[in-house]
Design a protein around this motif. Sequence first.
Motif, PDB file in Angstrom:
ATOM      1  N   LEU A   1       0.559  -1.223  -0.247  1.00 17.42           N
ATOM      2  CA  LEU A   1       0.143  -0.018   0.244  1.00 17.42           C
ATOM      3  C   LEU A   1       0.867   1.583   0.113  1.00 17.42           C
ATOM      4  O   LEU A   1       0.442   1.900   0.431  1.00 17.42           O
ATOM      5  N   ILE A   2       2.370   1.286  -0.546  1.00 19.82           N
ATOM      6  CA  ILE A   2       2.263   2.443  -0.931  1.00 19.82           C
ATOM      7  C   ILE A   2       1.756   3.199  -1.963  1.00 19.82           C
ATOM      8  O   ILE A   2       0.811   2.648  -2.701  1.00 19.82           O
ATOM      9  N   PHE A   3       2.382   4.854  -1.454  1.00 21.95           N
ATOM     10  CA  PHE A   3       1.006   5.838  -2.501  1.00 21.95           C
ATOM     11  C   PHE A   3       1.791   6.254  -3.714  1.00 21.95           C
ATOM     12  O   PHE A   3       3.164   6.441  -4.188  1.00 21.95           O
ATOM     13  N   PRO A   4       0.969   5.317  -4.926  1.00 19.26           N
ATOM     14  CA  PRO A   4       2.029   5.011  -6.077  1.00 19.26           C
ATOM     15  C   PRO A   4       1.857   5.946  -7.293  1.00 19.26           C
ATOM     16  O   PRO A   4       3.369   5.978  -7.648  1.00 19.26           O
ATOM     17  N   ARG A   5       1.641   7.095  -6.818  1.00 19.85           N
ATOM     18  CA  ARG A   5       2.237   8.817  -7.676  1.00 19.85           C
ATOM     19  C   ARG A   5       3.003   9.812  -7.068  1.00 19.85           C
ATOM     20  O   ARG A   5       2.823  10.570  -7.490  1.00 19.85           O
ATOM     21  N   MET A   6       2.800   8.493  -5.863  1.00 23.14           N
ATOM     22  CA  MET A   6       4.248   9.848  -4.905  1.00 23.14           C
ATOM     23  C   MET A   6       5.644   9.352  -5.263  1.00 23.14           C
ATOM     24  O   MET A   6       6.188   8.270  -5.632  1.00 23.14           O
TER      25      MET A   6
ATOM     26  N   GLU B   1       8.471  11.122  -1.513  1.00 19.12           N
ATOM     27  CA  GLU B   1       7.243  11.642  -1.306  1.00 19.12           C
ATOM     28  C   GLU B   1       6.240  10.558  -0.488  1.00 19.12           C
ATOM     29  O   GLU B   1       5.750  11.017   0.306  1.00 19.12           O
TER      30      GLU B   1
ATOM     31  N   GLU C   1       7.796  10.962   2.922  1.00 16.16           N
ATOM     32  CA  GLU C   1       7.396  12.141   4.393  1.00 16.16           C
ATOM     33  C   GLU C   1       6.203  11.962   4.700  1.00 16.16           C
ATOM     34  O   GLU C   1       6.325  12.405   5.798  1.00 16.16           O
ATOM     35  N   MET C   2       5.655  11.329   3.545  1.00 14.71           N
ATOM     36  CA  MET C   2       4.523  11.128   3.877  1.00 14.71           C
ATOM     37  C   MET C   2       4.004   9.943   5.495  1.00 14.71           C
ATOM     38  O   MET C   2       3.543  10.269   6.041  1.00 14.71           O
TER      39      MET C   2
ATOM     40  N   GLN D   1      11.796   8.500  -8.167  1.00 18.42           N
ATOM     41  CA  GLN D   1      11.058   7.587  -8.966  1.00 18.42           C
ATOM     42  C   GLN D   1       8.927   7.387  -8.421  1.00 18.42           C
ATOM     43  O   GLN D   1       9.999   7.881  -6.948  1.00 18.42           O
ATOM     44  N   LYS D   2       8.181   7.017  -9.349  1.00 19.10           N
ATOM     45  CA  LYS D   2       7.454   7.787  -8.180  1.00 19.10           C
ATOM     46  C   LYS D   2       7.081   6.108  -8.267  1.00 19.10           C
ATOM     47  O   LYS D   2       7.711   5.162  -8.494  1.00 19.10           O
TER      48      LYS D   2
ATOM     49  N   GLY E   1       5.153   4.300  -7.590  1.00 23.90           N
ATOM     50  CA  GLY E   1       4.142   2.589  -8.404  1.00 23.90           C
ATOM     51  C   GLY E   1       5.093   1.750  -9.508  1.00 23.90           C
ATOM     52  O   GLY E   1       4.374   1.349 -10.052  1.00 23.90           O
ATOM     53  N   THR E   2       6.147   2.719 -10.344  1.00 24.53           N
ATOM     54  CA  THR E   2       7.375   2.573 -10.747  1.00 24.53           C
ATOM     55  C   THR E   2       7.959   1.579 -10.355  1.00 24.53           C
ATOM     56  O   THR E   2       9.042   1.089 -11.107  1.00 24.53           O
ATOM     57  N   LEU E   3       8.136   1.049  -9.079  1.00 20.25           N
ATOM     58  CA  LEU E   3       9.096   0.144  -8.381  1.00 20.25           C
ATOM     59  C   LEU E   3       8.850  -0.877  -8.547  1.00 20.25           C
ATOM     60  O   LEU E   3       7.897  -1.705  -8.675  1.00 20.25           O
ATOM     61  N   SER E   4      10.120  -1.880  -8.196  1.00 24.28           N
ATOM     62  CA  SER E   4      10.147  -3.659  -7.937  1.00 24.28           C
ATOM     63  C   SER E   4       8.933  -3.766  -7.026  1.00 24.28           C
ATOM     64  O   SER E   4       9.213  -3.467  -6.039  1.00 24.28           O
TER      65      SER E   4
END
Lengths: 237, 513
Positions: free
Chosen positions: A88-93, A97, A100-101, A132-133, A135-138
């Motif tokens: 549940l990471i924030f994919p578009r941050m 960021e 920071e959240m 990097q966003k 959502g783009t992480l593995s």
Amino acid sequence: MTMLELKDIHTYYGNIHALKGISLRVEPGEVVTLLGSNGAGKTTILRSIQGLLRPRQGTIRFENKALEILPAQAIVRLGISQSPEGRLIFPRMTVKENLEMGAFSRRDTLGIKTDTERALTLFPRLRERINQKGGTLSGGEQQMLAIARALMARPRLLLLDEPSMGLAPMLVTQIFSIIQDINNQGTTILLVEQNARMALTVAHRGYVLQTGQIVLTGTAKDLQSNEIVRKAYLGET
Amino acid sequence: MAQAIKSRNILGAIAALTVLLFGGWSGAVIGWLLGTGAAFIACQGKKITSAKTGIRLGVNAGLGLGIWILIASLVQGFLLLPTTGQSALGIIQVLTLGGAGLVVATLSGWLMGAAQGLGPRRQRITVAFLAVILITFPLIDQLADTNWTATVIQILIFALLALGLNIVVGYAGLLDLGYAAFFAIGAYTTGFLSSPQINLEWNFWLVIWIAAAVAAVAGVILGAPTLRLRGDYLAIVTLGFGEIVPVVFRNLTQIQIYEPISKIFASLLGQPKLAICLVGCDRPFNLTGGEAGINPIGRPALPLIGTFQSGKYLPWYYLVLLLVVLSVLMISRLRGSRLGRAWAAIREDELAASAMGINLVQTKLMAFAMGAFFAGFAGAFYGAYISAIFPSVFDFSVSVIVLCMVILGGLGNITGVLLGCVIIMAADRLYLPQLAQVLKSMLNTSVLPNVANPALRDFLATSVDPLQMRLFLFGLTLVVMMIVRPEGLVPNAERQAELQSPDEESLAEVRSL
């Protein structure tokens, strides 16, 4: 003083009785693991502690404060944070960021800076991906991000929900060694795992759950040699 | 480069269309506006080291646009006017009008290009340019006799609405389909407080704040029961709210309120006279004026200018411009604030946000309240500006149009939302009516007399009316937009990443293997 103590917790999803009287405790500095198969109620326990679900009955005490009456945001401020199941990471941050959240409940800019540095030292991979966003992480990187994000709240008790889920075996070893490091640096950890073998190598004590009840408890060593655990969770015959 | 050429051609086509439809000095005005814009776009994303490079790019863009305007002026003056029943213009007149467009467009491009070449102060200069354009626009409009100011005021009212809705939908990710309700609440609050309806004539400058505050409270009232809802369910509840509010205003025409305890006793004893009446005793009290609405509503007044007049647009224009600028400043501050980050987090993942220690209840209610606040502003201004309000103005289509502006421009991006608003409103309120008029006169003078078949003539006369196709064109635009550019014209960087970079994502996966 006991850090966290659950007494006779009953939690429901609508009419489904998910936790049927859970009692457990976590001492300061420990790694405690909750073992059990799918649907045993491991995640439900973590969500009840964190205030994301409300138990209908029972008490949860964290350093002698009652948690079951506090809203989730107050519980984070007390020093409990969680790396949730499914990350549940924030994919578009961006990674930054996201971190920071994780520190949202804090206002000490300087402390947040040191903790970001600490998290990035624990997970050098994240430093490479800092802009990097999410959502783009593995998958493995996302898991690291989720743990790092939970650490950003500077918790005294860290709740980890299935950190090994969906990861390649090599990554699992890596993640668990980092969990060990975090504990060595003084953070108490409550670890939910399906991978019982790995969990018992880092944990001091463990609880075994079956359909919402604790059926077995003991030190990690005892559990490793226990007949039932060996058969059901370590896959030995 | 290809992008710059493409945008220049699009702007050129818009300018040409403007000249074709409006004629006269409109070429010069649109050349001024779009020439500046084209030069700005041409300089975007380029390394501009000196004023010279900027000027070259700017003049290039302006000149390209000017040529479109000149050609359109020739076509309009010589060919189009005769077909619509007016006499063709003389060659000198056409060349003056078209040439003026060409010169103004090039000059604007030159100025903007030079400004872009100023290096580090680039951004500030761009804002200054925008400010000059916005401030001088109504004066230029009067000079050129194009009469666009009234429409621009309407555009700015909707800009306020779009900015407010952008907080709810773009920042916090809560789909609100009943946003017009808050617009209505702001307008009616103004109506109650400064009209003969209930004999209150409060000062507009006070009332506009009260209206915004009342709308914000209404936002919280709507927000509270929807806190547990997500996505589609939330949309339906807000939709319902948006339908209820105008109906309530339509029907609050016969109010009689009794003190409840005495009323119960009176009915128990069978003696209705015992009930103590509080409001509307002699005659049921008419609060909202029903379908006829509230009329007249008090207008703002200022020393020196006096009370704002209905036909004199200048003070109204500057007032609403001020409101929009204030809103933009406030909202852009909000985005980076603690609250703004909390909104971004709940938009991404509510459960995770809650686990981070974000107070979901407070954060969501603040989104509804802040969004409604700006709608309240818009409503108060609208009520005073039109000086009359009717329930039918605030129906579902307003909510939808505002939502379209937000989506078309780019969810979560202030520039995009404003651009979306300008495009939709200008097309809807400026170009479409003018197109209808031009087509009509063209039909009457050049087509219909040559059609022998009376049935066909009737068909043509009634069916060629772009105003009737308004919603169709609107829908078509949205469908095309969603297919070609789903993230909006000026997308928010985060959303663009989500919608347009599958390759990056798969790359990361490959890397991790």
